[in-house]
Design a protein around this motif. Structure first.
Motif, PDB file in Angstrom:
ATOM      1  N   ILE A   7      40.958 -58.307 -22.461  1.00 39.05           N
ATOM      2  CA  ILE A   7      42.053 -57.277 -22.063  1.00 39.05           C
ATOM      3  C   ILE A   7      41.731 -56.097 -22.417  1.00 39.05           C
ATOM      4  CG2 ILE A   7      44.471 -56.722 -22.411  1.00 39.05           C
ATOM      5  CD1 ILE A   7      45.207 -59.396 -22.980  1.00 39.05           C
ATOM      6  N   ALA A   8      41.203 -55.706 -23.662  1.00 38.34           N
ATOM      7  CA  ALA A   8      40.822 -54.339 -23.895  1.00 38.34           C
ATOM      8  C   ALA A   8      39.796 -53.771 -23.130  1.00 38.34           C
ATOM      9  CB  ALA A   8      40.489 -54.376 -25.557  1.00 38.34           C
ATOM     10  N   LYS A   9      38.633 -54.478 -22.770  1.00 33.23           N
ATOM     11  CA  LYS A   9      37.638 -53.994 -22.227  1.00 33.23           C
ATOM     12  C   LYS A   9      38.115 -53.712 -20.681  1.00 33.23           C
ATOM     13  CE  LYS A   9      32.806 -55.121 -20.989  1.00 33.23           C
ATOM     14  NZ  LYS A   9      32.230 -54.000 -21.762  1.00 33.23           N
ATOM     15  N   VAL A  10      38.537 -54.588 -20.035  1.00 38.11           N
ATOM     16  CA  VAL A  10      39.337 -54.531 -18.602  1.00 38.11           C
ATOM     17  C   VAL A  10      40.222 -53.265 -18.477  1.00 38.11           C
ATOM     18  CG1 VAL A  10      40.162 -55.142 -16.364  1.00 38.11           C
ATOM     19  CG2 VAL A  10      38.554 -56.630 -18.134  1.00 38.11           C
ATOM     20  N   SER A  11      41.331 -53.283 -19.222  1.00 36.60           N
ATOM     21  CA  SER A  11      42.493 -52.279 -19.222  1.00 36.60           C
ATOM     22  C   SER A  11      41.733 -50.964 -19.809  1.00 36.60           C
ATOM     23  CB  SER A  11      43.740 -52.790 -20.238  1.00 36.60           C
ATOM     24  OG  SER A  11      43.033 -52.978 -21.518  1.00 36.60           O
ATOM     25  N   GLY A  12      40.937 -50.996 -20.349  1.00 33.34           N
ATOM     26  CA  GLY A  12      40.184 -49.600 -20.919  1.00 33.34           C
ATOM     27  C   GLY A  12      39.256 -48.911 -20.110  1.00 33.34           C
ATOM     28  N   SER A  13      38.838 -49.822 -18.904  1.00 32.92           N
ATOM     29  CA  SER A  13      37.947 -49.278 -18.065  1.00 32.92           C
ATOM     30  C   SER A  13      38.198 -48.145 -17.322  1.00 32.92           C
ATOM     31  CB  SER A  13      37.353 -50.468 -17.216  1.00 32.92           C
ATOM     32  OG  SER A  13      38.251 -50.871 -16.260  1.00 32.92           O
ATOM     33  N   GLY A  14      39.357 -47.968 -16.813  1.00 34.78           N
ATOM     34  CA  GLY A  14      39.835 -47.048 -15.792  1.00 34.78           C
ATOM     35  C   GLY A  14      39.363 -47.658 -14.534  1.00 34.78           C
ATOM     36  N   ARG A  15      39.057 -48.921 -14.161  1.00 35.83           N
ATOM     37  CA  ARG A  15      38.662 -49.344 -12.996  1.00 35.83           C
ATOM     38  C   ARG A  15      39.415 -50.411 -12.258  1.00 35.83           C
ATOM     39  NH1 ARG A  15      35.719 -45.423 -10.808  1.00 35.83           N
ATOM     40  NH2 ARG A  15      33.974 -44.930 -12.146  1.00 35.83           N
ATOM     41  N   GLN A  16      40.749 -50.353 -12.542  1.00 40.94           N
ATOM     42  CA  GLN A  16      41.650 -51.477 -12.048  1.00 40.94           C
ATOM     43  C   GLN A  16      41.886 -51.294 -10.670  1.00 40.94           C
ATOM     44  OE1 GLN A  16      42.209 -49.581 -15.139  1.00 40.94           O
ATOM     45  NE2 GLN A  16      43.427 -50.633 -16.584  1.00 40.94           N
ATOM     46  N   ALA A  17      42.017 -50.168 -10.179  1.00 44.48           N
ATOM     47  CA  ALA A  17      42.215 -50.062  -8.641  1.00 44.48           C
ATOM     48  C   ALA A  17      41.058 -50.640  -7.993  1.00 44.48           C
ATOM     49  CB  ALA A  17      42.443 -48.464  -8.402  1.00 44.48           C
ATOM     50  N   GLU A  18      39.841 -50.411  -8.247  1.00 42.04           N
ATOM     51  CA  GLU A  18      38.802 -50.890  -7.614  1.00 42.04           C
ATOM     52  C   GLU A  18      38.470 -52.571  -7.862  1.00 42.04           C
ATOM     53  OE1 GLU A  18      37.779 -46.727  -8.892  1.00 42.04           O
ATOM     54  OE2 GLU A  18      38.708 -48.090  -9.553  1.00 42.04           O
ATOM     55  N   ILE A  19      38.950 -53.052  -9.016  1.00 42.37           N
ATOM     56  CA  ILE A  19      38.838 -54.397  -9.033  1.00 42.37           C
ATOM     57  C   ILE A  19      39.895 -55.183  -8.130  1.00 42.37           C
ATOM     58  CG2 ILE A  19      39.388 -56.249 -10.736  1.00 42.37           C
ATOM     59  CD1 ILE A  19      38.221 -54.297 -13.005  1.00 42.37           C
ATOM     60  N   ARG A  20      41.024 -54.408  -8.068  1.00 43.82           N
ATOM     61  CA  ARG A  20      42.178 -54.972  -7.225  1.00 43.82           C
ATOM     62  C   ARG A  20      41.765 -55.126  -5.865  1.00 43.82           C
ATOM     63  NH1 ARG A  20      47.003 -51.990  -7.435  1.00 43.82           N
ATOM     64  NH2 ARG A  20      47.712 -53.648  -5.957  1.00 43.82           N
ATOM     65  N   LEU A  21      40.793 -54.128  -5.579  1.00 36.26           N
ATOM     66  CA  LEU A  21      40.310 -54.009  -4.117  1.00 36.26           C
ATOM     67  C   LEU A  21      39.275 -55.227  -3.843  1.00 36.26           C
ATOM     68  CD1 LEU A  21      40.220 -50.098  -3.462  1.00 36.26           C
ATOM     69  CD2 LEU A  21      41.792 -51.822  -2.358  1.00 36.26           C
ATOM     70  N   ILE A  22      38.385 -55.174  -4.913  1.00 36.00           N
ATOM     71  CA  ILE A  22      37.479 -56.297  -4.765  1.00 36.00           C
ATOM     72  C   ILE A  22      37.923 -57.802  -4.554  1.00 36.00           C
ATOM     73  CG2 ILE A  22      35.408 -57.418  -5.827  1.00 36.00           C
ATOM     74  CD1 ILE A  22      34.844 -54.816  -4.395  1.00 36.00           C
ATOM     75  N   PRO A  59      40.646 -59.290  -3.152  1.00 39.22           N
ATOM     76  CA  PRO A  59      40.673 -59.855  -1.618  1.00 39.22           C
ATOM     77  C   PRO A  59      39.511 -59.982  -1.007  1.00 39.22           C
ATOM     78  CG  PRO A  59      42.290 -58.006  -1.913  1.00 39.22           C
ATOM     79  CD  PRO A  59      41.310 -58.036  -3.319  1.00 39.22           C
ATOM     80  N   TRP A  60      38.609 -59.394  -1.292  1.00 33.46           N
ATOM     81  CA  TRP A  60      37.118 -59.740  -0.205  1.00 33.46           C
ATOM     82  C   TRP A  60      36.575 -61.001  -1.114  1.00 33.46           C
ATOM     83  CZ3 TRP A  60      32.449 -59.970  -3.412  1.00 33.46           C
ATOM     84  CH2 TRP A  60      31.682 -59.987  -2.681  1.00 33.46           C
ATOM     85  N   ARG A  61      36.855 -61.204  -2.516  1.00 29.85           N
ATOM     86  CA  ARG A  61      36.316 -62.448  -3.038  1.00 29.85           C
ATOM     87  C   ARG A  61      37.153 -63.625  -2.346  1.00 29.85           C
ATOM     88  NH1 ARG A  61      38.083 -64.054  -8.983  1.00 29.85           N
ATOM     89  NH2 ARG A  61      40.019 -63.606  -7.968  1.00 29.85           N
ATOM     90  N   THR A  62      38.248 -63.541  -2.061  1.00 27.82           N
ATOM     91  CA  THR A  62      39.104 -64.685  -1.324  1.00 27.82           C
ATOM     92  C   THR A  62      38.593 -64.732   0.202  1.00 27.82           C
ATOM     93  OG1 THR A  62      40.957 -63.905  -2.893  1.00 27.82           O
ATOM     94  CG2 THR A  62      41.315 -65.498  -1.005  1.00 27.82           C
ATOM     95  N   GLN A  63      38.470 -63.750   0.738  1.00 28.31           N
ATOM     96  CA  GLN A  63      38.256 -63.651   2.123  1.00 28.31           C
ATOM     97  C   GLN A  63      36.874 -64.389   2.238  1.00 28.31           C
ATOM     98  OE1 GLN A  63      38.289 -59.579   3.447  1.00 28.31           O
ATOM     99  NE2 GLN A  63      40.326 -59.632   3.371  1.00 28.31           N
ATOM    100  N   LYS A  64      35.819 -64.294   1.120  1.00 27.21           N
ATOM    101  CA  LYS A  64      34.351 -64.667   1.412  1.00 27.21           C
ATOM    102  C   LYS A  64      34.516 -66.213   0.735  1.00 27.21           C
ATOM    103  CE  LYS A  64      32.682 -61.195   3.436  1.00 27.21           C
ATOM    104  NZ  LYS A  64      32.446 -61.206   4.655  1.00 27.21           N
ATOM    105  N   SER A  65      35.664 -66.489   0.451  1.00 27.28           N
ATOM    106  CA  SER A  65      35.658 -67.879  -0.338  1.00 27.28           C
ATOM    107  C   SER A  65      34.686 -68.137  -1.570  1.00 27.28           C
ATOM    108  CB  SER A  65      35.560 -69.051   0.863  1.00 27.28           C
ATOM    109  OG  SER A  65      36.449 -69.040   1.618  1.00 27.28           O
TER     110      SER A  65
END
Length: 209
Positions: free
Chosen positions: A147-162, A164-170
């Protein structure tokens, strides 16, 4: 014509999960905790959100609420028995448990919830042992560090965008690996200990509300 910025922001707004009083992370633990307390008794240490809700990377289209169940190192049952007895207790309480690899899935007031029981390895550190049904084995993890590593990265928005792409590509691989991949790919040049000792680079785009 919609700009790239507006397009990405539209995806984030569409995928926004409930926050505050509307967030399952706020009310679901209180609903399910009495059942968990009855099952674990004095060996229960805590029940806390542990996945994308806790990290700020949850999306509406593909996110279950992960609740991590921390059990005392003195818990006598094996990790396999922990899973089996928890599933039996949930079924007796009227839920329909679905055993998964390291979690047990249930529905709580219509919300998808994954319960992840783990036995703390000792009282000095926060490492826990988790049962893995695939292969009938176990793995070690420290959820608080994830939790600390991800929440402290400042990259939550970019992660959230990736996501759906993972889902679309199965593509099937754990969300934590995806999160780490995004953080590593977007770390500032020359930084080898992201994010703890490096100044963050600017986000790829500015998220508007």
């Amino acid at each position: 014509m919609m700009s790239e910025q507006d397009y990405l922001n539209a995806i984030l707004m569409r995928e926004q999960v409930g926050t505050g009083l509307a967030s399952p992370a706020l009310f679901v633990p209180g609903v399910i905790r009495p059942v968990i307390e009855q099952w674990a008794g004095r060996y229960l240490l805590d029940v806390t959100p542990s996945g994308s809700y806790a990290k700020g990377t949850a999306n509406k289209s593909g996110t279950d609420l992960d609740l991590f169940i921390s059990l005392s190192p003195d818990t006598a049952e094996t990790l396999s028995e922990v899973h089996k007895t928890l599933a039996a207790t949930l079924k007796a309480a009227g839920y329909q448990p679905r055993p998964q690899n390291v979690s047990i899935g249930i529905k709580v007031n219509g919300d998808a919830v994954d319960l992840v029981p783990g036995k703390r390895q000792n009282w000095l550190f926060n490492d826990h042992s988790l049962y893995k049904r695939r292969g009938d084995t176990w793995t070690k993890t420290d959820i608080s560090q994830h939790i600390a590593k991800v929440s402290g990265s400042g990259r939550q928005a970019e992660i959230r965008l990736i996501k759906p792409w993972r889902t679309q590509k199965s593509l099937e691989f754990p969300s934590f690996y995806l999160e780490l991949a995004v953080i590593k790919r977007l770390k500032p040049p020359g930084c080898h200990r992201w994010p703890t000792t490096c100044a963050r680079s600017s986000p790829i785009f500015a998220v508007t509300s």
